[in-house]
Design an enzyme around this catalytic site. Sequence first.
Site, short mmCIF file in Angstrom:
data_model
loop_
_atom_site.label_atom_id
_atom_site.label_comp_id
_atom_site.label_asym_id
_atom_site.label_seq_id
_atom_site.Cartn_x
_atom_site.Cartn_y
_atom_site.Cartn_z
N CYS A 113 0.89 -1.22 -0.08
CA CYS A 113 0.05 -0.08 -0.04
C CYS A 113 0.73 1.32 -0.05
O CYS A 113 1.78 1.20 0.60
CB CYS A 113 -0.85 -0.13 1.16
SG CYS A 113 -2.17 -1.35 1.42
N GLU A 166 0.53 3.87 1.69
CA GLU A 166 1.08 4.40 3.09
C GLU A 166 2.17 3.68 3.69
O GLU A 166 3.06 4.65 4.21
CB GLU A 166 -0.03 3.97 4.11
CG GLU A 166 -1.28 4.94 3.79
CD GLU A 166 -2.36 4.32 2.93
OE1 GLU A 166 -3.60 4.59 2.92
OE2 GLU A 166 -1.96 3.33 2.06
N CYS A 179 -5.80 1.08 5.26
CA CYS A 179 -6.31 -0.23 5.65
C CYS A 179 -5.84 -0.66 6.88
O CYS A 179 -5.06 0.18 7.37
CB CYS A 179 -6.00 -1.33 4.52
SG CYS A 179 -4.26 -1.74 4.52
#
Length: 163
Positions: free
Chosen positions: A73, A75, A112
Amino acid sequence: MKKLEINTVLTVFESIDELPEQVKELMKKAVTARNNAYAPYSKFRVGAVLQLENGEIIIGSNQENAVYPSGLCAERVAIFQAGTQFPGEPIKIMAVSAASDSFNVLTPTPPCGACRQSIYEYEENQKTPIALYFMGETGKVVKADSIKDLLPLTFGKATLNNI
């Protein structure tokens, strides 16, 4: 038995234009980063930008793989890069923007669960909160003052030290 009540307070901005100038610039960079994501499978693009205490800006975008668990991801791309390039340098702000090639993402999209846990690890290590701003393609932007606002029951060092 007793009940545990958990409350979270988030700040909602009607648009990117309402953000403080510094955060607005970070969010614009997150939008650019999401456009550079490698997302041929999900068609869901995410960009993340960090501002470190020393002023450095770190940029990440999601990177998919045909073997799905091998992707990462946006992030975590950004936060792991910050930890590698500037070890020990506190992260002040994270800005995240999400979009899809298949539909309009009009709802602010938070990190997430795996990303929340990773952000928490860095927040816990630096002993100061990371302001987290997130949005979809356009529209509202949500601000959490700390990842603990999105992950109130944390699992960290203290948990492992009690085992």
